[in-house]
Scaffold this motif. Structure first.
Motif, PDB file in Angstrom:
ATOM      1  N   CYS A  21      40.787  97.464 -39.440  1.00 12.34           N
ATOM      2  CA  CYS A  21      40.478  97.766 -40.839  1.00 12.34           C
ATOM      3  C   CYS A  21      38.975  97.617 -41.045  1.00 12.34           C
ATOM      4  O   CYS A  21      38.387  96.605 -40.641  1.00 12.34           O
ATOM      5  CB  CYS A  21      41.247  96.812 -41.757  1.00 12.34           C
ATOM      6  N   ARG A  22      38.356  98.591 -41.662  1.00 11.51           N
ATOM      7  CA  ARG A  22      36.914  98.536 -41.893  1.00 11.51           C
ATOM      8  C   ARG A  22      36.538  97.552 -43.001  1.00 11.51           C
ATOM      9  O   ARG A  22      35.380  97.201 -43.155  1.00 11.51           O
ATOM     10  CB  ARG A  22      36.372  99.920 -42.225  1.00 11.51           C
ATOM     11  N   HIS A  23      37.529  97.059 -43.744  1.00 19.05           N
ATOM     12  CA  HIS A  23      37.230  96.110 -44.817  1.00 19.05           C
ATOM     13  C   HIS A  23      37.468  94.664 -44.378  1.00 19.05           C
ATOM     14  O   HIS A  23      36.570  93.842 -44.413  1.00 19.05           O
ATOM     15  CB  HIS A  23      38.067  96.429 -46.059  1.00 19.05           C
ATOM     16  N   CYS A  24      38.684  94.340 -43.929  1.00 17.42           N
ATOM     17  CA  CYS A  24      39.002  92.941 -43.590  1.00 17.42           C
ATOM     18  C   CYS A  24      38.950  92.670 -42.086  1.00 17.42           C
ATOM     19  O   CYS A  24      39.077  91.532 -41.666  1.00 17.42           O
ATOM     20  CB  CYS A  24      40.376  92.562 -44.126  1.00 17.42           C
ATOM     21  N   HIS A  25      38.819  93.726 -41.284  1.00 17.63           N
ATOM     22  CA  HIS A  25      38.684  93.639 -39.827  1.00 17.63           C
ATOM     23  C   HIS A  25      39.968  93.231 -39.105  1.00 17.63           C
ATOM     24  O   HIS A  25      39.919  92.780 -37.964  1.00 17.63           O
ATOM     25  CB  HIS A  25      37.527  92.716 -39.424  1.00 17.63           C
ATOM     26  N   LEU A  26      41.107  93.387 -39.756  1.00 14.64           N
ATOM     27  CA  LEU A  26      42.385  93.146 -39.101  1.00 14.64           C
ATOM     28  C   LEU A  26      42.556  94.156 -37.972  1.00 14.64           C
ATOM     29  O   LEU A  26      42.338  95.352 -38.165  1.00 14.64           O
ATOM     30  CB  LEU A  26      43.542  93.304 -40.095  1.00 14.64           C
ATOM     31  N   ALA A  27      42.916  93.694 -36.780  1.00 10.37           N
ATOM     32  CA  ALA A  27      43.191  94.587 -35.649  1.00 10.37           C
ATOM     33  C   ALA A  27      44.700  94.649 -35.465  1.00 10.37           C
ATOM     34  O   ALA A  27      45.366  93.619 -35.371  1.00 10.37           O
ATOM     35  CB  ALA A  27      42.520  94.074 -34.391  1.00 10.37           C
ATOM     36  N   ILE A  28      45.233  95.876 -35.412  1.00 12.63           N
ATOM     37  CA  ILE A  28      46.670  96.079 -35.342  1.00 12.63           C
ATOM     38  C   ILE A  28      46.952  97.294 -34.463  1.00 12.63           C
ATOM     39  O   ILE A  28      46.154  98.228 -34.406  1.00 12.63           O
ATOM     40  CB  ILE A  28      47.251  96.256 -36.764  1.00 12.63           C
ATOM     41  N   LYS A  29      48.071  97.274 -33.761  1.00 14.26           N
ATOM     42  CA  LYS A  29      48.455  98.410 -32.931  1.00 14.26           C
ATOM     43  C   LYS A  29      48.805  99.591 -33.830  1.00 14.26           C
ATOM     44  O   LYS A  29      49.400  99.412 -34.901  1.00 14.26           O
ATOM     45  CB  LYS A  29      49.654  98.065 -32.059  1.00 14.26           C
ATOM     46  N   LEU A  33      51.270 100.053 -37.341  1.00 17.22           N
ATOM     47  CA  LEU A  33      50.733 100.464 -38.628  1.00 17.22           C
ATOM     48  C   LEU A  33      51.382 101.750 -39.122  1.00 17.22           C
ATOM     49  O   LEU A  33      51.698 101.871 -40.297  1.00 17.22           O
ATOM     50  CB  LEU A  33      49.219 100.652 -38.533  1.00 17.22           C
ATOM     51  N   GLY A  34      51.584 102.692 -38.223  1.00 15.32           N
ATOM     52  CA  GLY A  34      52.131 103.992 -38.615  1.00 15.32           C
ATOM     53  C   GLY A  34      51.123 104.748 -39.456  1.00 15.32           C
ATOM     54  O   GLY A  34      49.939 104.776 -39.170  1.00 15.32           O
ATOM     55  N   GLU A  35      51.580 105.350 -40.539  1.00 17.38           N
ATOM     56  CA  GLU A  35      50.713 106.093 -41.464  1.00 17.38           C
ATOM     57  C   GLU A  35      50.449 105.261 -42.714  1.00 17.38           C
ATOM     58  O   GLU A  35      50.183 105.792 -43.777  1.00 17.38           O
ATOM     59  CB  GLU A  35      51.390 107.415 -41.850  1.00 17.38           C
ATOM     60  N   SER A  36      50.500 103.971 -42.578  1.00 13.20           N
ATOM     61  CA  SER A  36      50.461 103.086 -43.726  1.00 13.20           C
ATOM     62  C   SER A  36      49.068 102.510 -43.976  1.00 13.20           C
ATOM     63  O   SER A  36      48.123 102.786 -43.259  1.00 13.20           O
ATOM     64  CB  SER A  36      51.471 101.959 -43.511  1.00 13.20           C
ATOM     65  N   TYR A  37      48.992 101.679 -44.963  1.00 16.05           N
ATOM     66  CA  TYR A  37      47.765 101.002 -45.365  1.00 16.05           C
ATOM     67  C   TYR A  37      47.653  99.657 -44.649  1.00 16.05           C
ATOM     68  O   TYR A  37      48.593  99.187 -44.011  1.00 16.05           O
ATOM     69  CB  TYR A  37      47.751 100.796 -46.881  1.00 16.05           C
ATOM     70  N   PHE A  42      46.366  94.505 -48.511  1.00 18.77           N
ATOM     71  CA  PHE A  42      47.356  94.591 -49.582  1.00 18.77           C
ATOM     72  C   PHE A  42      47.873  93.208 -49.960  1.00 18.77           C
ATOM     73  O   PHE A  42      48.013  92.887 -51.142  1.00 18.77           O
ATOM     74  CB  PHE A  42      48.515  95.492 -49.165  1.00 18.77           C
ATOM     75  N   GLU A  43      48.130  92.365 -48.966  1.00 19.75           N
ATOM     76  CA  GLU A  43      48.661  91.025 -49.236  1.00 19.75           C
ATOM     77  C   GLU A  43      47.631  90.136 -49.927  1.00 19.75           C
ATOM     78  O   GLU A  43      47.954  89.421 -50.876  1.00 19.75           O
ATOM     79  CB  GLU A  43      49.121  90.361 -47.945  1.00 19.75           C
ATOM     80  N   VAL A  44      46.382  90.186 -49.468  1.00 16.30           N
ATOM     81  CA  VAL A  44      45.349  89.289 -50.000  1.00 16.30           C
ATOM     82  C   VAL A  44      44.731  89.817 -51.290  1.00 16.30           C
ATOM     83  O   VAL A  44      44.547  89.064 -52.255  1.00 16.30           O
ATOM     84  CB  VAL A  44      44.246  89.045 -48.941  1.00 16.30           C
ATOM     85  N   HIS A  45      44.398  91.129 -51.308  1.00 16.75           N
ATOM     86  CA  HIS A  45      43.654  91.695 -52.441  1.00 16.75           C
ATOM     87  C   HIS A  45      44.484  92.615 -53.332  1.00 16.75           C
ATOM     88  O   HIS A  45      44.002  93.051 -54.376  1.00 16.75           O
ATOM     89  CB  HIS A  45      42.434  92.471 -51.935  1.00 16.75           C
ATOM     90  N   LYS A  47      45.219  95.667 -52.646  1.00 12.83           N
ATOM     91  CA  LYS A  47      44.675  97.028 -52.544  1.00 12.83           C
ATOM     92  C   LYS A  47      45.175  97.702 -51.280  1.00 12.83           C
ATOM     93  O   LYS A  47      45.219  97.096 -50.212  1.00 12.83           O
ATOM     94  CB  LYS A  47      43.147  96.990 -52.543  1.00 12.83           C
ATOM     95  N   LYS A  48      45.519  98.972 -51.398  1.00 15.96           N
ATOM     96  CA  LYS A  48      45.967  99.757 -50.251  1.00 15.96           C
ATOM     97  C   LYS A  48      44.756 100.473 -49.658  1.00 15.96           C
ATOM     98  O   LYS A  48      44.226 101.401 -50.252  1.00 15.96           O
ATOM     99  CB  LYS A  48      47.027 100.772 -50.680  1.00 15.96           C
ATOM    100  N   ARG A  49      44.329  99.998 -48.510  1.00 19.13           N
ATOM    101  CA  ARG A  49      43.168 100.594 -47.831  1.00 19.13           C
ATOM    102  C   ARG A  49      43.637 101.283 -46.558  1.00 19.13           C
ATOM    103  O   ARG A  49      44.382 100.712 -45.768  1.00 19.13           O
ATOM    104  CB  ARG A  49      42.135  99.517 -47.524  1.00 19.13           C
ATOM    105  N   TYR A  50      43.150 102.496 -46.364  1.00 20.83           N
ATOM    106  CA  TYR A  50      43.572 103.331 -45.234  1.00 20.83           C
ATOM    107  C   TYR A  50      42.442 103.604 -44.248  1.00 20.83           C
ATOM    108  O   TYR A  50      42.602 104.420 -43.354  1.00 20.83           O
ATOM    109  CB  TYR A  50      44.099 104.674 -45.760  1.00 20.83           C
ATOM    110  N   ASN A  51      41.307 102.946 -44.386  1.00 23.13           N
ATOM    111  CA  ASN A  51      40.124 103.222 -43.582  1.00 23.13           C
ATOM    112  C   ASN A  51      40.107 102.325 -42.338  1.00 23.13           C
ATOM    113  O   ASN A  51      39.831 101.131 -42.438  1.00 23.13           O
ATOM    114  CB  ASN A  51      38.869 103.009 -44.432  1.00 23.13           C
TER     115      ASN A  51
END
Length: 75
Positions: A21-29, A33-37, A42-45, A47-51
């Motif tokens: 994630c370009r905002h929180c830097h979470l690294a995920i496979k 993630l699929g086509e999701s945010y 979303f949990e912390v803020h 907000k649905k971020r797709y970047n």
């Protein structure tokens, strides 16, 4: 050295590329993630971020194995 003769080896799966994630830097496979945010944003803020940016796997190595009996990693 251990007394184990490493007779029960399992091959570990290859590491796949991840998305960060370009905002929180979470690294995920990507398949998690699929086509999701971003679930962290979303949990912390709320907000649905797709970047996301792709992180190349650092797995340019030979297959790895692990002994089921003693847990040692073998390249």
């Amino acid at each position: 050295m251990t007394a184990c003769n490493h007779s029960k080896l399992i091959q570990l799966p290859e590491e796949k590329n991840r998305l960060r994630c370009r905002h929180c830097h979470l690294a995920i496979k990507a398949d998690e993630l699929g086509e999701s945010y971003c679930p962290e944003c979303f949990e912390v803020h709320g907000k649905k971020r797709y970047n996301f940016e792709e992180i190349a796997a650092t797995d340019a190595r030979k297959p790895q194995f692990k002994c089921e009996e003693c847990g040692i990693m073998i390249l």
